[in-house]
Structure formats: structure tokens, C-alpha cells
Motif scaffolding. Structure first.
Motif, PDB file in Angstrom:
ATOM      1  N   LEU A  61       0.820  -1.225   0.000  1.00  0.00           N
ATOM      2  CA  LEU A  61       0.000   0.000   0.000  1.00  0.00           C
ATOM      3  C   LEU A  61       0.853   1.273   0.000  1.00  0.00           C
ATOM      4  CD1 LEU A  61      -2.786   1.204  -0.023  1.00  0.00           C
ATOM      5  CD2 LEU A  61      -2.900   0.951   2.460  1.00  0.00           C
ATOM      6  N   TYR A  62       1.877   1.335   0.851  1.00  0.00           N
ATOM      7  CA  TYR A  62       2.692   2.558   0.879  1.00  0.00           C
ATOM      8  C   TYR A  62       3.576   2.697  -0.363  1.00  0.00           C
ATOM      9  CZ  TYR A  62       0.768   3.650   5.403  1.00  0.00           C
ATOM     10  OH  TYR A  62      -0.107   3.960   6.413  1.00  0.00           O
ATOM     11  N   PRO A  63       4.216   1.631  -0.834  1.00  0.00           N
ATOM     12  CA  PRO A  63       4.884   1.759  -2.138  1.00  0.00           C
ATOM     13  C   PRO A  63       3.926   2.189  -3.243  1.00  0.00           C
ATOM     14  CG  PRO A  63       5.664  -0.202  -1.014  1.00  0.00           C
ATOM     15  CD  PRO A  63       4.546   0.349  -0.176  1.00  0.00           C
ATOM     16  N   ALA A  64       2.696   1.715  -3.212  1.00  0.00           N
ATOM     17  CA  ALA A  64       1.699   2.107  -4.216  1.00  0.00           C
ATOM     18  C   ALA A  64       1.446   3.614  -4.155  1.00  0.00           C
ATOM     19  CB  ALA A  64       0.388   1.342  -3.985  1.00  0.00           C
ATOM     20  N   ALA A 122       7.079   0.781   3.833  1.00  0.00           N
ATOM     21  CA  ALA A 122       6.782  -0.604   3.437  1.00  0.00           C
ATOM     22  C   ALA A 122       7.145  -1.566   4.577  1.00  0.00           C
ATOM     23  CB  ALA A 122       7.564  -0.965   2.181  1.00  0.00           C
ATOM     24  N   PRO A 123       6.451  -2.706   4.647  1.00  0.00           N
ATOM     25  CA  PRO A 123       6.677  -3.619   5.780  1.00  0.00           C
ATOM     26  C   PRO A 123       7.977  -4.420   5.698  1.00  0.00           C
ATOM     27  CG  PRO A 123       5.028  -4.533   4.285  1.00  0.00           C
ATOM     28  CD  PRO A 123       5.337  -3.151   3.796  1.00  0.00           C
ATOM     29  N   ARG A 124       8.592  -4.499   4.516  1.00  0.00           N
ATOM     30  CA  ARG A 124       9.859  -5.245   4.395  1.00  0.00           C
ATOM     31  C   ARG A 124      10.612  -4.769   3.151  1.00  0.00           C
ATOM     32  NH1 ARG A 124       5.719  -8.603   3.105  1.00  0.00           N
ATOM     33  NH2 ARG A 124       5.608  -9.462   5.185  1.00  0.00           N
ATOM     34  N   ASN A 125      11.892  -5.159   3.084  1.00  0.00           N
ATOM     35  CA  ASN A 125      12.733  -4.876   1.900  1.00  0.00           C
ATOM     36  C   ASN A 125      12.819  -3.389   1.552  1.00  0.00           C
ATOM     37  OD1 ASN A 125      13.430  -7.553   1.415  1.00  0.00           O
ATOM     38  ND2 ASN A 125      11.627  -7.942   0.161  1.00  0.00           N
ATOM     39  N   VAL A 126      12.880  -2.546   2.580  1.00  0.00           N
ATOM     40  CA  VAL A 126      12.886  -1.100   2.324  1.00  0.00           C
ATOM     41  C   VAL A 126      14.121  -0.680   1.522  1.00  0.00           C
ATOM     42  CG1 VAL A 126      13.042   1.168   3.432  1.00  0.00           C
ATOM     43  CG2 VAL A 126      11.404  -0.523   4.274  1.00  0.00           C
ATOM     44  N   ALA A 176       7.714  -5.578  -1.537  1.00  0.00           N
ATOM     45  CA  ALA A 176       6.874  -5.410  -0.339  1.00  0.00           C
ATOM     46  C   ALA A 176       6.110  -6.694  -0.036  1.00  0.00           C
ATOM     47  CB  ALA A 176       5.911  -4.244  -0.538  1.00  0.00           C
ATOM     48  N   GLY A 177       5.791  -7.466  -1.079  1.00  0.00           N
ATOM     49  CA  GLY A 177       5.085  -8.735  -0.898  1.00  0.00           C
ATOM     50  C   GLY A 177       5.998  -9.923  -0.651  1.00  0.00           C
ATOM     51  N   GLY A 178       7.304  -9.682  -0.582  1.00  0.00           N
ATOM     52  CA  GLY A 178       8.248 -10.742  -0.232  1.00  0.00           C
ATOM     53  C   GLY A 178       8.834 -11.506  -1.410  1.00  0.00           C
ATOM     54  N   ALA A 179       8.892 -10.899  -2.587  1.00  0.00           N
ATOM     55  CA  ALA A 179       9.406 -11.585  -3.784  1.00  0.00           C
ATOM     56  C   ALA A 179      10.876 -11.962  -3.633  1.00  0.00           C
ATOM     57  CB  ALA A 179       9.247 -10.680  -5.001  1.00  0.00           C
ATOM     58  N   ASN A 180      11.258 -13.058  -4.310  1.00  0.00           N
ATOM     59  CA  ASN A 180      12.681 -13.390  -4.409  1.00  0.00           C
ATOM     60  C   ASN A 180      13.241 -12.827  -5.725  1.00  0.00           C
ATOM     61  OD1 ASN A 180      12.023 -15.133  -6.537  1.00  0.00           O
ATOM     62  ND2 ASN A 180      11.900 -16.930  -5.204  1.00  0.00           N
TER      63      ASN A 180
ATOM     64  N   ALA B 122      23.279   2.958   2.801  1.00  0.00           N
ATOM     65  CA  ALA B 122      23.833   2.907   4.157  1.00  0.00           C
ATOM     66  C   ALA B 122      23.900   1.457   4.644  1.00  0.00           C
ATOM     67  CB  ALA B 122      22.971   3.742   5.098  1.00  0.00           C
ATOM     68  N   PRO B 123      24.849   1.159   5.531  1.00  0.00           N
ATOM     69  CA  PRO B 123      25.028  -0.235   5.943  1.00  0.00           C
ATOM     70  C   PRO B 123      23.960  -0.747   6.912  1.00  0.00           C
ATOM     71  CG  PRO B 123      26.585   1.176   7.088  1.00  0.00           C
ATOM     72  CD  PRO B 123      25.890   2.040   6.077  1.00  0.00           C
ATOM     73  N   ARG B 124      23.200   0.136   7.534  1.00  0.00           N
ATOM     74  CA  ARG B 124      22.147  -0.310   8.474  1.00  0.00           C
ATOM     75  C   ARG B 124      21.117   0.797   8.643  1.00  0.00           C
ATOM     76  NH1 ARG B 124      26.730   0.679  11.343  1.00  0.00           N
ATOM     77  NH2 ARG B 124      27.358  -1.499  11.292  1.00  0.00           N
ATOM     78  N   ASN B 125      19.974   0.418   9.251  1.00  0.00           N
ATOM     79  CA  ASN B 125      18.908   1.384   9.586  1.00  0.00           C
ATOM     80  C   ASN B 125      18.414   2.206   8.389  1.00  0.00           C
ATOM     81  OD1 ASN B 125      18.829   0.691  12.304  1.00  0.00           O
ATOM     82  ND2 ASN B 125      20.427   2.151  12.863  1.00  0.00           N
ATOM     83  N   VAL B 126      18.320   1.554   7.226  1.00  0.00           N
ATOM     84  CA  VAL B 126      17.927   2.285   6.015  1.00  0.00           C
ATOM     85  C   VAL B 126      16.508   2.862   6.150  1.00  0.00           C
ATOM     86  CG1 VAL B 126      17.405   2.043   3.542  1.00  0.00           C
ATOM     87  CG2 VAL B 126      19.510   1.074   4.486  1.00  0.00           C
ATOM     88  N   GLN B 127      15.608   2.123   6.766  1.00  0.00           N
ATOM     89  CA  GLN B 127      14.237   2.619   6.910  1.00  0.00           C
ATOM     90  C   GLN B 127      14.210   3.940   7.680  1.00  0.00           C
ATOM     91  OE1 GLN B 127      11.383  -0.280   8.420  1.00  0.00           O
ATOM     92  NE2 GLN B 127       9.811   0.738   7.195  1.00  0.00           N
TER      93      GLN B 127
END
Lengths: 253, 253
Positions: A61-64, A122-126, A176-180, B122-127
Motif C-alpha cells: 500500500l505505501y509503495p503504491a 513498506a513492511p519489508r525490503n525497504v 513489499a510482498g516478499g518476492a525473491n 547505508a550499511p544499516r537502519n535504512v528505513q
């Protein structure tokens, strides 16, 4: 379609509501720029890309929202007097025509900043999400520079001015959806070809005399097929992305 | 000082060298904008802030470059004809005077995109790093809008136009160096007060008739003391940040 749109509009409202109280005029003008009636195709691609890799649409949602904010900043700056000098967009006054040129410049700058801040939620992979958004935000500008320079290289300009933000939308949604990594590559191929098909279609709809209709229809066929083929490798629900690609092809033939 | 500067210049060169081959003119103009002789105070604050929380200065190298790219985009847009209409900066033609107004608009846009892409390395804390950069990149624009509107609220304008990027530099540097939440708060307090002192000093050096010299000197004293006090709570090497704050105070009295 409506499932995506109501989430997107709700999140965009929340984002604008949570801006600081000052300066009210800037934040009003930013919201005006984003709410003049776009089809939200890029944020929908982001959310559907999360589903296509097995994630939830809400993950993206936030990337969107970020890709829609970024897209709208490019429109605000494209319309400026020193660029296309357009006073109307979608039948309404452009931002500079309504708020003046200095404020329109700043509205675009602020929307770009807000786009990155929003993508970072986003919840992951920022890290990957910001990397692709940064790369493609730069790509759009590169495409615009070549367009102004009238280099005549349509594929370069189409790739960067249009497809780059489609790619950013799909890749951010996928991440954001966890893709590889292989799934991300498939989403890139899908979005590049969808973006090119979208732009070829515009050429035909604009019928601007530059394009060879038969040749362009052939290119729409080729790029749409490549987009659909890329979807086959994805593990999640690709039905929406598939219908989006097919709709492009059938609108013209 | 030189330890920081050689790292920063090397990394900025690497960043520009790794941009795509096209369009050459855009990337040349971006490098021109960033290399017209700035003092690099913001990136130095970022690297010294990493050391102040016990990290390495190298941890903050990409955030440091990011804040310099972002700062320079704001200068390129500030100089445009529709804004300050300046043809010279640091004795050299401004970007729009040298490359034209459309390209200068796009150079600024591209530098902002590149700033976020760079911070994400950056090496950490990117979010957290992108969140503060986004918030303060928006803050700078908010300050500029109020400045144009001549609201007369100098503290609001100083906080946003100047201190916001000092805060982003210090917080990004601290996060890249592994800071915890109380250390981030101390860095924020330090950078806000350093930014205000910096701006008060400019007022006196410009001697523009608006400022009350005695009152302004008192404010420099107060803000510098607050900046120095905030450093006392940090566990790492704060000597450089300390000397920076002290230098500001002693240059005038």
C-alpha cells in the motif's frame, strides 16, 4: 479494481492529513496535484504485483502511494512554463496555472520527497524498494532530458519516461510482498513490456502522424505477449496483471 | 577535516561515474551543480555524527553524500528565474545560467532522486535513514514556501530552511553508525541548535540591517551552548562536532 482503489484513496488521504499544519497552501496544492483525476494505474500495478508473488495487496500500500506521488510530481514539473507550458490537465487548471510558478516548482519538489518517505513505510525490503524507486525516478528525468533534446530515439524515451515508473511500481510491490530475485526479474520484464505497450497504444490513440499504424500494432502484440509470458513464472494471483495486459491489446484491435 | 573531505569527494566521484552513459549532458550538469565549491559542512556533520555515537565515519559515507546531493538540488532550484533568479553562485554561473532553465529544473529533480538512492546504500537502519531524509527534504520545501510568502516568522524559516538538513545529516549519520533512540534525540538537539546558530551568524555577517546585533549574539550563545550540552550525552568521539559548534561562536566575538 475497486478493491485496490478504495485502499489507495484512503491511504493517500491519511498521508495528506498527517502532514504538518504549516504551510497549509503547500499541502493543499500537493493534494490538488494528486487528486485531479488520474487512473491510479501505477499504484494498482504495485498492489497487484504483491499479490502476483504471493503477498497481500496491503503489503504494497505505501509503495503504491509512493509511486502515485512520484508520478504526479513529474506531471507538475512537466506542465511548468519552462517545460510544456500547459495550463490544463485532465480538464482542470495545472498546478502552476492555479497556484503560480514558484509554488508549482515547490509542490513537485515536495511530492518527490514525500514519495520516498512514503515508500520507506513498506513492511519489508525497504532498502531494495528505495533503490529501485531512486533508480527509476532518475530514469524518468533522463527520459525527459532526451525527449527535450529531441534525440529521436523513441524506444529510449518510452522506456524511461513511461516504463520506468511501471517497473518501479511492480518491483516495489513485489519486494513489499516478499518476492525473491527471479520473481523480481519477471516483474521487471512484465512492467517494461506493459509500459512500452501502453506507450505504443497512446501513439495510435493520439494518431499524431509520426507512427506507422501497422508497425505499432505489431509492437503492441509483441510487447503484450512478452508481458503475459513473464507472468507465467509467478506463484501468486496474477489474474489482475494479466487482465491489465490483455485489455491493452484488445482496446485497439 | 581533511580525513572527511577526501572520503566525501571520492564517494561523490564514484557516484557520478557510475551513472548510466546517457544523457551525458544531464549527468555533467548534475556534477557541475555539486562541485562548484561548497564547504561540505552537512556531509561532514553526518560522518562526525556516526563517530559521536561510537560508529565509524565510513558507515555514514553514503548518507553523507546523500545530504550533499539533496542540499545542492535545493540550491539549483532556489536559483531558478521563477525563484531567486540568480545567475551567479560562489562566483560561477548557476546551473540554469549555464545549462538553461529546463535542464536546471531537471538537474534539481535528478539530484533529489539520486540523494535518496544514495542514502539507501547505508550499511544499516535504512528505513529510519530514508524516513528522516524524506521528512526533512519536505521540511526544507515548507521553509522555502513560508520564506516566499514572507510570513515574517524567522524562527520557522530558519528551522526548516537551514536546520532541517543539519538535523537530517546528524540523524542519518547517527543511524548509520548504530545509534539508539536517546542518542538520536541528542543528535537532533545538537543539529537543530547548530543550524540556528549558523543562520544567526549569517545574519550578522550579512549585516542586512534587519537584525539586532546584540540580540542575535545572545541567541548564538544560547543555541551554541545547547548544541554543546547535547553532545555531552553521546558515547563516542564528539571532538569534531564540538569544535564545529565552538568555531561558530568564536568567529564573531
Amino acid at each position: 479494481m475497486q478493491r485496490y482503489l478504495s485502499l489507495i484513496e484512503g491511504a493517500l488521504s491519511e498521508i495528506f492529513d498527517s502532514l504538518p499544519a504549516r504551510p497549509k497552501k503547500l499541502h493543499e496544492a500537493m493534494a490538488y496535484a494528486v487528486n485531479v483525476g488520474g487512473k491510479r494505474i501505477r499504484p494498482i500495478i504495485a498492489m497487484a504485483s504483491s499479490e502476483a508473488v504471493g503477498g497481500k495487496k496491503e503489503d504494497a500500500l505505501y509503495p503504491a502511494c509512493a509511486i502515485e506521488l512520484l508520478h504526479n510530481y513529474t506531471l507538475v514539473h512537466d506542465d511548468l512554463p519552462s517545460m510544456d507550458n500547459d495550463t490544463l490537465r485532465r480538464g482542470k487548471p495545472t498546478v502552476w496555472a492555479k497556484y503560480g510558478e514558484p509554488d508549482a516548482l515547490l509542490v513537485g519538489d515536495a511530492l518527490q520527497a514525500l514519495a520516498f518517505a512514503t515508500a520507506a513505510r513498506a513492511p519489508r525490503n525497504v532498502q531494495g524498494i528505495i533503490a529501485i524507486l531512486g533508480e527509476k525516478a532518475l530514469g524518468v528525468v533522463e527520459g525527459q532530458v532526451e525527449d527535450i533534446a529531441a534525440s529521436g530515439d523513441a524506444d529510449y524515451i518510452y522506456t524511461h519516461k513511461t516504463a520506468d515508473l511501471f517497473i518501479a511500481a511492480a518491483v516495489m510491490g513485489g519486494l513489499a510482498g516478499g518476492a525473491n530475485e527471479p520473481q523480481i526479474e519477471s516483474l521487471k520484464t512484465f512492467a517494461l513490456n506493459l509500459g512500452l505497450a501502453f506507450q505504443y497504444e497512446d501513439d495510435i490513440l493520439d494518431n499524431d502522424g509520426v507512427c506507422d499504424r501497422e508497425e505499432t500494432l505489431k509492437r503492441i502484440e509483441t510487447t503484450t505477449s512478452a508481458a503475459l509470458k513473464a507472468l507465467e513464472t509467478l506463484p501468486g494471483d496474477t489474474s489482475f496483471l494479466k487482465s491489465l495486459a490483455e485489455k491493452l491489446k484488445t482496446r485497439l484491435v
